[in-house]
Design a protein around this motif. Structure first.
Motif, PDB file in Angstrom:
ATOM      1  N   ALA A  41       0.829  -1.203   0.000  1.00 19.09           N
ATOM      2  CA  ALA A  41       0.000   0.000   0.000  1.00 19.09           C
ATOM      3  C   ALA A  41       0.863   1.251   0.000  1.00 19.09           C
ATOM      4  O   ALA A  41       1.808   1.375   0.782  1.00 19.09           O
ATOM      5  N   GLU A  43       0.854   4.720   1.129  1.00 16.75           N
ATOM      6  CA  GLU A  43       0.131   5.655   1.996  1.00 16.75           C
ATOM      7  C   GLU A  43       0.040   7.010   1.298  1.00 16.75           C
ATOM      8  O   GLU A  43       1.024   7.501   0.744  1.00 16.75           O
ATOM      9  N   PRO A  44      -1.125   7.661   1.307  1.00 11.48           N
ATOM     10  CA  PRO A  44      -1.340   8.885   0.519  1.00 11.48           C
ATOM     11  C   PRO A  44      -0.720  10.126   1.143  1.00 11.48           C
ATOM     12  O   PRO A  44      -1.396  11.059   1.545  1.00 11.48           O
ATOM     13  N   GLU A  47      -1.548  13.857   0.152  1.00 12.34           N
ATOM     14  CA  GLU A  47      -2.704  14.589   0.624  1.00 12.34           C
ATOM     15  C   GLU A  47      -2.426  15.349   1.906  1.00 12.34           C
ATOM     16  O   GLU A  47      -3.277  16.087   2.389  1.00 12.34           O
ATOM     17  N   THR A  57       4.149  11.203  -5.311  1.00  8.31           N
ATOM     18  CA  THR A  57       3.441  10.013  -5.784  1.00  8.31           C
ATOM     19  C   THR A  57       4.358   9.128  -6.620  1.00  8.31           C
ATOM     20  O   THR A  57       4.410   7.898  -6.440  1.00  8.31           O
ATOM     21  N   ALA A  90      -2.766   2.493  -3.994  1.00  6.71           N
ATOM     22  CA  ALA A  90      -2.591   3.873  -3.528  1.00  6.71           C
ATOM     23  C   ALA A  90      -3.667   4.223  -2.515  1.00  6.71           C
ATOM     24  O   ALA A  90      -4.581   5.017  -2.779  1.00  6.71           O
ATOM     25  N   GLU A  91      -3.576   3.625  -1.347  1.00  4.66           N
ATOM     26  CA  GLU A  91      -4.512   3.908  -0.263  1.00  4.66           C
ATOM     27  C   GLU A  91      -3.892   3.417   1.038  1.00  4.66           C
ATOM     28  O   GLU A  91      -2.914   2.667   1.018  1.00  4.66           O
ATOM     29  N   PRO A  92      -4.418   3.830   2.182  1.00  2.62           N
ATOM     30  CA  PRO A  92      -3.859   3.362   3.446  1.00  2.62           C
ATOM     31  C   PRO A  92      -3.833   1.845   3.526  1.00  2.62           C
ATOM     32  O   PRO A  92      -4.727   1.164   3.008  1.00  2.62           O
ATOM     33  N   VAL A  95      -6.972  -0.014   4.724  1.00  2.49           N
ATOM     34  CA  VAL A  95      -8.046  -0.016   3.729  1.00  2.49           C
ATOM     35  C   VAL A  95      -7.711  -0.978   2.588  1.00  2.49           C
ATOM     36  O   VAL A  95      -8.556  -1.742   2.116  1.00  2.49           O
ATOM     37  N   ALA A  96      -6.461  -0.945   2.142  1.00  2.00           N
ATOM     38  CA  ALA A  96      -6.038  -1.787   1.022  1.00  2.00           C
ATOM     39  C   ALA A  96      -6.200  -3.265   1.346  1.00  2.00           C
ATOM     40  O   ALA A  96      -6.692  -4.046   0.519  1.00  2.00           O
ATOM     41  N   ARG A  99      -9.774  -4.381   1.358  1.00  2.00           N
ATOM     42  CA  ARG A  99     -10.279  -4.509  -0.013  1.00  2.00           C
ATOM     43  C   ARG A  99      -9.752  -5.797  -0.661  1.00  2.00           C
ATOM     44  O   ARG A  99     -10.487  -6.515  -1.340  1.00  2.00           O
TER      45      ARG A  99
END
Length: 286
Positions: A41, A43-44, A47, A57, A90-92, A95-96, A99
């Motif tokens: 993952a 981490e974003p 943001e 990124t 591309a997410e925490p 969360v990844a 999913r």
């Protein structure tokens, strides 16, 4: 056309604990005849306004890709014929992995990764994944351990015992291991102490035997021992984990954080990998 098997998913972040989890997951995929999916993952950070690094990124993607390439190379050394796919997400991480769990047989994580505080016994991502994923989650601790050829499973009188037993018996079959069933009990205190300890111990043994009996018939090839220690379940399972290759415990509930006090305590203190099995996960055998 044969149905495609759901994979064993493992989360990696380049840390030593995630490498231990990767090796365990590769072996697990081979044992169960399933493909391995390696997830990392991103981490974003882009943001976060106080992290103003240009092209962050792209930098994270390159670093994440390198972590996955290293992981693939290690798996190729350990298990050359194992089918492997990767996911750069591309997410925490919490969360990844939730999913990824939607299409997985089980999810494997290290007990902690690069983030957080080194003094914590369990990382937040591992705890979150074990508490929310809809498939079994195996939390793997650091360190090489000799094979014990024993699986430990904790049960109680709830409806969730069947979930844990199904997974534990399947694990014993694919590992050709013994299965030790732990049904711990504590006598009531104060005005509730109306029965003799001997009566309570006998009742515990009878209850455990009744719960396990149908599974013994279903899995006659598995050698089973039933232990009913007079102890708190966490203490009993942690002690038993010292001589086990895997400890299994059921999660509770169908929504929200499903870790009860026993599963929470076990994954923090067990001395072997711990599988937390959610309700409904018993539908797919090894």
């Amino acid at each position: 056309m044969a149905e495609e098997l759901s994979p064993v998913v493992v989360g990696v972040d380049g840390s030593d604990p995630s490498r231990v989890a990767l090796r365990w997951a590769a072996g697990e995929a081979v044992r169960r005849g399933r493909p391995l999916r390696i997830a990392h993952a991103l981490e974003p950070w882009g943001e976060v306004p106080f992290y103003p690094v240009p092209m962050m990124t792209e930098i994270l993607q390159q670093a994440g890709g390198a972590i996955l390439e290293r992981a693939i190379g290690e798996v190729r050394e350990w298990e050359p014929r194992l089918p492997v796919t990767t996911a750069l997400l591309a997410e925490p991480a919490s969360v990844a992995l939730r999913r990824e769990a939607e299409e997985a047989y089980e999810v494997v994580v290290g007990h902690r990764g690069r983030g957080g505080f080194a003094s914590l016994l369990l990382g937040s991502v591992s705890l979150h994944t074990a508490g929310y994923a809809n498939v079994p989650v195996v939390v793997v601790r650091d360190g090489d351990r000799p094979e014990r050829r024993e699986i430990v499973v904790g049960i109680d009188l709830s409806k969730h015992a069947a979930t844990a037993l199904r997974y534990a018996f399947d694990a014993a079959v694919v590992r050709e291991a013994r299965l030790r069933v732990i049904y711990a009990w504590c006598p009531p205190e104060g005005p509730y102490a109306v029965l003799e300890v001997g009566e309570l111990a006998q009742a515990a043994r009878e209850e455990a035997h009744a719960i396990v009996a149908p599974w013994r018939e279903r899995y006659p090839q598995v050698a089973v021992a039933e232990d009913c220690p007079r102890d708190h379940p966490v203490n009993a399972l942690v002690a038993a984990s010292d001589e086990a290759d895997l400890a299994v415990v059921a999660a509770r509930g169908h929504t929200g954080l499903r870790l009860g006090s026993v599963s929470h305590g076990l994954i923090h203190h067990a001395r072997c990998p711990v599988a937390v099995v959610p309700p409904g996960a018993e539908g797919e055998a090894g």
